[in-house]
Design a protein around this motif. Structure first.
Motif, PDB file in Angstrom:
ATOM      1  N   TRP A   1       0.661  -1.114  -0.185  1.00 41.49           N
ATOM      2  CA  TRP A   1       0.174   0.122   0.120  1.00 41.49           C
ATOM      3  C   TRP A   1       0.807   1.232   0.139  1.00 41.49           C
ATOM      4  O   TRP A   1       0.497   2.380  -0.489  1.00 41.49           O
ATOM      5  CB  TRP A   1      -0.962  -0.104   1.349  1.00 41.49           C
ATOM      6  CG  TRP A   1      -1.946  -1.146   1.259  1.00 41.49           C
ATOM      7  CD1 TRP A   1      -2.173  -2.054   0.331  1.00 41.49           C
ATOM      8  CD2 TRP A   1      -2.810  -1.452   2.237  1.00 41.49           C
ATOM      9  NE1 TRP A   1      -3.071  -2.988   0.811  1.00 41.49           N
ATOM     10  CE2 TRP A   1      -3.471  -2.626   1.950  1.00 41.49           C
ATOM     11  CE3 TRP A   1      -2.987  -0.885   3.673  1.00 41.49           C
ATOM     12  CZ2 TRP A   1      -4.248  -3.092   2.965  1.00 41.49           C
ATOM     13  CZ3 TRP A   1      -3.770  -1.585   4.491  1.00 41.49           C
ATOM     14  CH2 TRP A   1      -4.585  -2.690   4.046  1.00 41.49           C
TER      15      TRP A   1
ATOM     16  N   GLY B   1     -15.030   4.318  16.254  1.00 49.23           N
ATOM     17  CA  GLY B   1     -15.183   3.684  15.146  1.00 49.23           C
ATOM     18  C   GLY B   1     -16.212   4.235  14.028  1.00 49.23           C
ATOM     19  O   GLY B   1     -16.806   5.189  14.800  1.00 49.23           O
TER      20      GLY B   1
ATOM     21  N   PRO C   1     -11.190   2.300   8.887  1.00 46.85           N
ATOM     22  CA  PRO C   1     -12.150   3.273   7.986  1.00 46.85           C
ATOM     23  C   PRO C   1     -12.508   4.453   8.313  1.00 46.85           C
ATOM     24  O   PRO C   1     -12.539   5.423   7.396  1.00 46.85           O
ATOM     25  CB  PRO C   1     -13.425   2.493   7.755  1.00 46.85           C
ATOM     26  CG  PRO C   1     -13.405   1.133   9.123  1.00 46.85           C
ATOM     27  CD  PRO C   1     -11.933   1.095   9.412  1.00 46.85           C
TER      28      PRO C   1
ATOM     29  N   VAL D   1      -5.451   2.786  14.660  1.00 45.00           N
ATOM     30  CA  VAL D   1      -4.751   1.715  15.250  1.00 45.00           C
ATOM     31  C   VAL D   1      -5.047   0.188  14.640  1.00 45.00           C
ATOM     32  O   VAL D   1      -6.127   0.353  14.278  1.00 45.00           O
ATOM     33  CB  VAL D   1      -4.981   1.750  16.802  1.00 45.00           C
ATOM     34  CG1 VAL D   1      -4.221   2.686  17.382  1.00 45.00           C
ATOM     35  CG2 VAL D   1      -6.366   1.634  17.110  1.00 45.00           C
ATOM     36  N   GLY D   2      -4.433  -0.809  14.721  1.00 51.52           N
ATOM     37  CA  GLY D   2      -4.745  -2.118  14.249  1.00 51.52           C
ATOM     38  C   GLY D   2      -3.386  -2.595  13.722  1.00 51.52           C
ATOM     39  O   GLY D   2      -2.435  -2.307  13.700  1.00 51.52           O
TER      40      GLY D   2
ATOM     41  N   GLY E   1      -2.016  -0.242  11.025  1.00 56.21           N
ATOM     42  CA  GLY E   1      -2.010   1.048  11.853  1.00 56.21           C
ATOM     43  C   GLY E   1      -0.913   1.221  12.844  1.00 56.21           C
ATOM     44  O   GLY E   1       0.003   0.220  12.900  1.00 56.21           O
TER      45      GLY E   1
ATOM     46  N   ILE F   1     -16.865   0.515  17.664  1.00 56.73           N
ATOM     47  CA  ILE F   1     -16.120  -0.366  16.827  1.00 56.73           C
ATOM     48  C   ILE F   1     -16.390  -1.845  16.778  1.00 56.73           C
ATOM     49  O   ILE F   1     -16.628  -2.234  17.775  1.00 56.73           O
ATOM     50  CB  ILE F   1     -14.582  -0.143  17.417  1.00 56.73           C
ATOM     51  CG1 ILE F   1     -14.314   1.278  17.416  1.00 56.73           C
ATOM     52  CG2 ILE F   1     -13.455  -0.825  16.515  1.00 56.73           C
ATOM     53  CD1 ILE F   1     -12.766   1.674  17.853  1.00 56.73           C
TER      54      ILE F   1
ATOM     55  N   GLN G   1      -8.441  -7.510  12.211  1.00 58.29           N
ATOM     56  CA  GLN G   1      -7.324  -6.560  11.942  1.00 58.29           C
ATOM     57  C   GLN G   1      -7.233  -5.337  12.970  1.00 58.29           C
ATOM     58  O   GLN G   1      -6.311  -4.942  13.320  1.00 58.29           O
ATOM     59  CB  GLN G   1      -7.447  -6.143  10.699  1.00 58.29           C
ATOM     60  CG  GLN G   1      -7.316  -7.033   9.510  1.00 58.29           C
ATOM     61  CD  GLN G   1      -8.747  -7.442   8.952  1.00 58.29           C
ATOM     62  OE1 GLN G   1      -9.690  -6.952   9.584  1.00 58.29           O
ATOM     63  NE2 GLN G   1      -8.818  -8.082   7.820  1.00 58.29           N
TER      64      GLN G   1
ATOM     65  N   ILE H   1     -17.980  -0.305  23.928  1.00 58.48           N
ATOM     66  CA  ILE H   1     -19.049   0.264  24.203  1.00 58.48           C
ATOM     67  C   ILE H   1     -19.849   0.111  22.489  1.00 58.48           C
ATOM     68  O   ILE H   1     -19.130   0.891  21.619  1.00 58.48           O
ATOM     69  CB  ILE H   1     -19.306   1.688  24.470  1.00 58.48           C
ATOM     70  CG1 ILE H   1     -18.743   1.719  25.761  1.00 58.48           C
ATOM     71  CG2 ILE H   1     -20.772   2.291  24.438  1.00 58.48           C
ATOM     72  CD1 ILE H   1     -18.363   3.233  26.385  1.00 58.48           C
TER      73      ILE H   1
ATOM     74  N   ALA I   1     -21.552  -8.009  18.545  1.00 59.25           N
ATOM     75  CA  ALA I   1     -20.225  -7.281  17.967  1.00 59.25           C
ATOM     76  C   ALA I   1     -19.172  -8.108  18.634  1.00 59.25           C
ATOM     77  O   ALA I   1     -18.735  -8.600  19.378  1.00 59.25           O
ATOM     78  CB  ALA I   1     -20.069  -5.910  18.574  1.00 59.25           C
TER      79      ALA I   1
HETATM   80  C1  FAD Z   1      -5.706  -6.212   5.007  1.00 63.60           C
HETATM   81  C2  FAD Z   1      -6.632  -5.413   5.763  1.00 63.60           C
HETATM   82  C3  FAD Z   1      -6.215  -4.490   6.894  1.00 63.60           C
HETATM   83  C4  FAD Z   1      -6.694  -4.007   7.833  1.00 63.60           C
HETATM   84  N1  FAD Z   1      -6.389  -3.371   8.972  1.00 63.60           N
HETATM   85  C5  FAD Z   1      -7.116  -2.607   9.814  1.00 63.60           C
HETATM   86  C6  FAD Z   1      -6.308  -1.979  10.879  1.00 63.60           C
HETATM   87  O1  FAD Z   1      -5.394  -1.697  10.996  1.00 63.60           O
HETATM   88  N2  FAD Z   1      -7.357  -1.324  11.791  1.00 63.60           N
HETATM   89  C7  FAD Z   1      -8.705  -1.355  11.771  1.00 63.60           C
HETATM   90  O2  FAD Z   1      -9.278  -0.768  12.726  1.00 63.60           O
HETATM   91  N3  FAD Z   1      -9.360  -1.871  10.703  1.00 63.60           N
HETATM   92  C8  FAD Z   1      -8.378  -2.857   9.858  1.00 63.60           C
HETATM   93  N4  FAD Z   1      -9.023  -3.091   8.494  1.00 63.60           N
HETATM   94  C9  FAD Z   1     -10.527  -3.130   8.598  1.00 63.60           C
HETATM   95  C10 FAD Z   1     -11.268  -4.037   9.460  1.00 63.60           C
HETATM   96  O3  FAD Z   1     -11.523  -5.213   8.991  1.00 63.60           O
HETATM   97  C11 FAD Z   1     -12.798  -3.391   9.816  1.00 63.60           C
HETATM   98  O4  FAD Z   1     -13.297  -3.145   8.502  1.00 63.60           O
HETATM   99  C12 FAD Z   1     -12.611  -2.176  10.641  1.00 63.60           C
HETATM  100  O5  FAD Z   1     -11.891  -2.308  11.627  1.00 63.60           O
HETATM  101  C13 FAD Z   1     -14.120  -1.670  11.088  1.00 63.60           C
HETATM  102  O6  FAD Z   1     -14.077  -0.566  11.391  1.00 63.60           O
HETATM  103  P1  FAD Z   1     -15.157  -0.306  12.546  1.00 63.60           P
HETATM  104  O7  FAD Z   1     -15.064  -1.157  13.534  1.00 63.60           O
HETATM  105  O8  FAD Z   1     -14.986   1.282  12.857  1.00 63.60           O
HETATM  106  O9  FAD Z   1     -16.430  -0.304  11.735  1.00 63.60           O
HETATM  107  P2  FAD Z   1     -17.701  -1.098  11.470  1.00 63.60           P
HETATM  108  O10 FAD Z   1     -17.052  -2.487  11.223  1.00 63.60           O
HETATM  109  O11 FAD Z   1     -18.610  -0.688  10.546  1.00 63.60           O
HETATM  110  O12 FAD Z   1     -18.413  -1.005  12.977  1.00 63.60           O
HETATM  111  C14 FAD Z   1     -19.180  -0.258  13.338  1.00 63.60           C
HETATM  112  C15 FAD Z   1     -19.518  -0.579  14.820  1.00 63.60           C
HETATM  113  O13 FAD Z   1     -20.352   0.345  15.362  1.00 63.60           O
HETATM  114  C16 FAD Z   1     -21.543   0.032  15.935  1.00 63.60           C
HETATM  115  N5  FAD Z   1     -22.459   0.894  16.143  1.00 63.60           N
HETATM  116  C17 FAD Z   1     -22.846   1.682  15.146  1.00 63.60           C
HETATM  117  N6  FAD Z   1     -23.717   2.940  15.637  1.00 63.60           N
HETATM  118  C18 FAD Z   1     -23.595   2.580  17.105  1.00 63.60           C
HETATM  119  C19 FAD Z   1     -23.958   3.430  18.132  1.00 63.60           C
HETATM  120  N7  FAD Z   1     -24.746   4.392  18.019  1.00 63.60           N
HETATM  121  N8  FAD Z   1     -23.481   3.108  19.455  1.00 63.60           N
HETATM  122  C20 FAD Z   1     -22.663   2.254  19.604  1.00 63.60           C
HETATM  123  N9  FAD Z   1     -22.403   1.486  18.571  1.00 63.60           N
HETATM  124  C21 FAD Z   1     -22.577   1.741  17.260  1.00 63.60           C
HETATM  125  C22 FAD Z   1     -21.807  -1.516  15.310  1.00 63.60           C
HETATM  126  O14 FAD Z   1     -22.669  -2.160  16.009  1.00 63.60           O
HETATM  127  C23 FAD Z   1     -20.435  -1.748  14.679  1.00 63.60           C
HETATM  128  O15 FAD Z   1     -20.145  -2.880  15.641  1.00 63.60           O
HETATM  129  C24 FAD Z   1      -8.007  -3.734   7.738  1.00 63.60           C
HETATM  130  C25 FAD Z   1      -8.728  -4.601   6.602  1.00 63.60           C
HETATM  131  C26 FAD Z   1      -8.196  -5.555   5.775  1.00 63.60           C
HETATM  132  C27 FAD Z   1      -8.779  -5.971   4.807  1.00 63.60           C
END
Ligand code: FAD
Lengths: 247, 322
Positions: free
Chosen positions: A41, B207, B235, B248-249, B252, B265, B270, B284, B290
């Motif tokens: 990347w 997240g 994201p 972070v992750g 990261g 989150i 990852q 939370i 989750a």
């Molecule tokens: C090669 C590769 C490397 C990656 N490296 C990383 C990395 O280093 N770090 C990383 O973070 N990700 C990484 N990812 C991405 C990872 O797979 C996830 O897609 C990402 O972590 C999801 O981010 P998120 O939890 O913020 O979003 P989502 O998966 O969309 O989760 C959002 C969460 O918020 C909750 N939510 C929604 N609304 C509310 C509310 N009002 N109150 C409370 N909770 C709520 C939902 O229930 C859900 O669990 C990588 C992916 C790949 C393919």
């Protein structure tokens, strides 16, 4: 501008981490191998961006490993790069690998050598720095931005709590991380072109290894989550203060 | 034979990682029945001799101005000179941004095996084996160093800083041959007053569940109250809701704070990889399924927009803030 990009394979980020042979070997059964994300990347895509601005730039990819890494290096070639070199050797430790790449780098006299900041399996963050020292070149690590201005490279690197900007003349070795470039997906044209790009196999030079993995260990499982009702934030603050003693 | 700790600094101040490396070196020296020494490069505003309270007796200081900023090649060269003169057999650095830059080059210069990402004191009973974090925090490896001189780069937040009750250390000016740096540092930008994420003891992380960058006010407020750093999932950084350095992750920053609070989150594999070394994890999330709850110590199933303001109020009470 001649650029060398160091490419390592790494297990897919969702791969199950388990060990065999009395915890001395990573269990590779069913594991998908990818290009180490930092190499792909950031280092490789940065090199491609440089070539897009300056089509006279030449990009070589180098990897150390057996024939099984060829699909990974072909995938890297599908993203970009003019040719690849595979040094046909095992990878006992970072020093041995860096010595191999150094040999290739010396022969190619590159202006810019790019590596990922670390691999996601060994997390050693060592190849770039060792390579620089073996080549007697300056080294800038954890770069989040890189721009060329003639022979001068303008780099931003991460430091604790912020960033540092610096200038250095080529040739230089740089380790890359997030910020450098935006991840890309190979397109059909790239995939077709990669099939005919040269992939040279060279034999390793004699080198030592300084370290060796004795065994692996998985972290202990968590005891299980303690759920606290959503309408009782006071209880969360109490347990963090009194039980966990972390606030 | 001694253990030499590298004390790294930023703008004249000793970094947290340096105190950890020093505490580690002192413990290791006593494990081996030898002494710990330290090396400081560049101009320091902090009192060097006072580092004696962590149990170090002698500190080599190379005060050359060219060492006020990092050039990894020059630093490795100077540290190698000090290590040779001091007869150091083991060199300890923090695996922070400076350590990652310097340790690999130093390893080549001294033909010394390097273990970076160490999380514990070495096992010296039979050979010399260091436990380090691998697979982005999903496992550990025990790595044997086979060379006479050994280098250990200690992961941040993996070893506690301990005072050993010593008085001032002897500071000895060391006349090193300092090459002119090829890397010219032109600017240092630090977010003043913020806790660096890699060093933070408490981290509040958001997240995609937070819906948009405009909703980060409560994350920042909670972080501020707890003296915490802020972080985010990938994201969130990719869509520029938050700066890249907060990501972070696995791809990261990998962190190991005492407390990690994950808000909205999901807990993708990852993401967990980079945060699962945190000592206590609070999740939370409004979705009871989750995956993050499986990795958590404490959890609240609920809407972040209702739960977090309540937590902020309670923390204010605890801290006596109006
Ligand atoms: C090669 C590769 C490397 C990656 N490296 C990383 C990395 O280093 N770090 C990383 O973070 N990700 C990484 N990812 C991405 C990872 O797979 C996830 O897609 C990402 O972590 C999801 O981010 P998120 O939890 O913020 O979003 P989502 O998966 O969309 O989760 C959002 C969460 O918020 C909750 N939510 C929604 N609304 C509310 C509310 N009002 N109150 C409370 N909770 C709520 C939902 O229930 C859900 O669990 C990588 C992916 C790949 C393919």
């Amino acid at each position: 501008m001649k650029i060398l990009v160091c490419i390592s394979k790494s297990p897919d980020t969702t791969a199950k981490i388990a060990f065999t042979d009395n915890n001395t070997k990573f269990a590779t059964d069913g594991v998908q191998w990818i290009i180490n994300p930092y190499d792909e990347w950031y280092a490789l895509v940065k090199a491609i961006e440089i070539k897009e601005k300056d089509p006279s730039a030449v990009i070589h990819l180098v990897t150390v490993g057996g024939a099984d890494v060829e699909p990974v290096i072909r995938k890297a070639l599908a993203l970009g790069g003019d040719e690849a070199i595979r040094i046909n050797a095992d990878t006992p430790d970072s020093y041995y690998v860096a010595c191999q790449i150094a040999e290739t780098a010396k022969q190619g006299s590159y202006d810019l050598v790019l590596a990922g900041k670390e691999t996601i399996d060994h997390n050693s963050a060592s190849i770039g720095g060792m390579l620089a020292e073996l080549l007697e070149l300056p080294y800038v690590s954890l770069a989040t931005k890189l721009e060329l201005n003639g022979n001068t490279v303008l780099i931003t690197r991460e430091i604790e709590g912020g960033e540092e900007s610096c200038e250095v003349n080529t040739p230089v070795v740089v380790s890359c991380q997030k910020g450098m470039a935006e991840a890309r997906i190979p397109n059909m044209r790239g995939i077709m072109a990669a099939r005919t790009k040269p992939l040279k196999v060279v034999e390793p030079v004699a080198a030592d290894s300084f370290t060796g993995i004795v065994s692996f260990e998985l972290p202990p499982a968590k005891a299980g989550v303690k759920l606290i009702p959503a309408d009782n934030p006071a209880e969360l603050v109490r347990v963090l203060h009194e039980e966990a003693k972390v606030i | 034979m001694s253990v030499l700790a590298f004390i790294d600094q930023s703008e004249g101040q000793v970094k947290k990682g340096a105190y950890e490396a020093l505490s580690y070196a002192v413990k290791l020296a006593s494990q081996l029945g030898t002494t710990a020494e330290a090396v400081v490069l560049g101009k320091l505003t902090d009192d060097i001799a006072a580092l004696g309270k962590y149990g170090v007796k002698k500190i080599y200081h190379v005060a050359d101005e060219q060492l006020n900023h990092l050039d990894a090649q020059v630093f490795a060269d100077v540290i190698a000179q000090v290590a040779r003169a001091a007869g150091a057999k083991i060199i300890v650095l923090s695996n922070n941004s400076d350590g990652k830059a310097i340790a690999p080059g130093l390893s080549v210069k001294l033909k010394a095996g390097l273990v970076s990402g160490a999380v514990a004191l070495p096992d010296t009973g039979n050979g010399f084996t260091v436990k380090k974090s691998v697979f982005s925090g999903k496992a550990f490896a025990h790595v044997a160093i086979k060379t006479d001189i050994k280098i250990i780069a200690l992961n941040p937040n993996s070893f506690s800083i301990t005072e050993a009750g010593g008085g001032n250390a002897e500071v000895s000016a060391f006349a090193a041959a300092v090459n002119t740096p090829k890397v010219k540092v032109t600017a240092v930008n630090k977010v003043k007053g913020d806790v660096p994420l890699g060093e933070a003891e408490v981290v509040v992380s958001g997240g995609r569940g937070l819906k948009g960058p405009e909703n980060w006010g409560m994350i920042e407020e909670l972080a501020k109250l707890l003296g915490a750093a802020t972080a985010c999932s990938r994201p969130v950084a990719d869509t520029h809701w938050r700066p890249h350095h907060e990501h972070v992750g696995q791809t990261g920053l990998a962190i190991a704070p005492n407390l990690y609070i994950a808000i909205g989150i999901s807990g993708a594999i990852q993401h967990l990889a980079g945060v699962n070394r945190s000592k206590t994890i609070v999740v939370i999330n409004k979705d009871p399924e989750a995956p993050f709850f499986k990795a958590a110590d404490y959890g609240i199933v609920g809407d972040a927009f209702e739960v977090v303001p309540g937590i902020i109020e309670e923390v204010k009470k605890l801290k006596g803030v109006a």
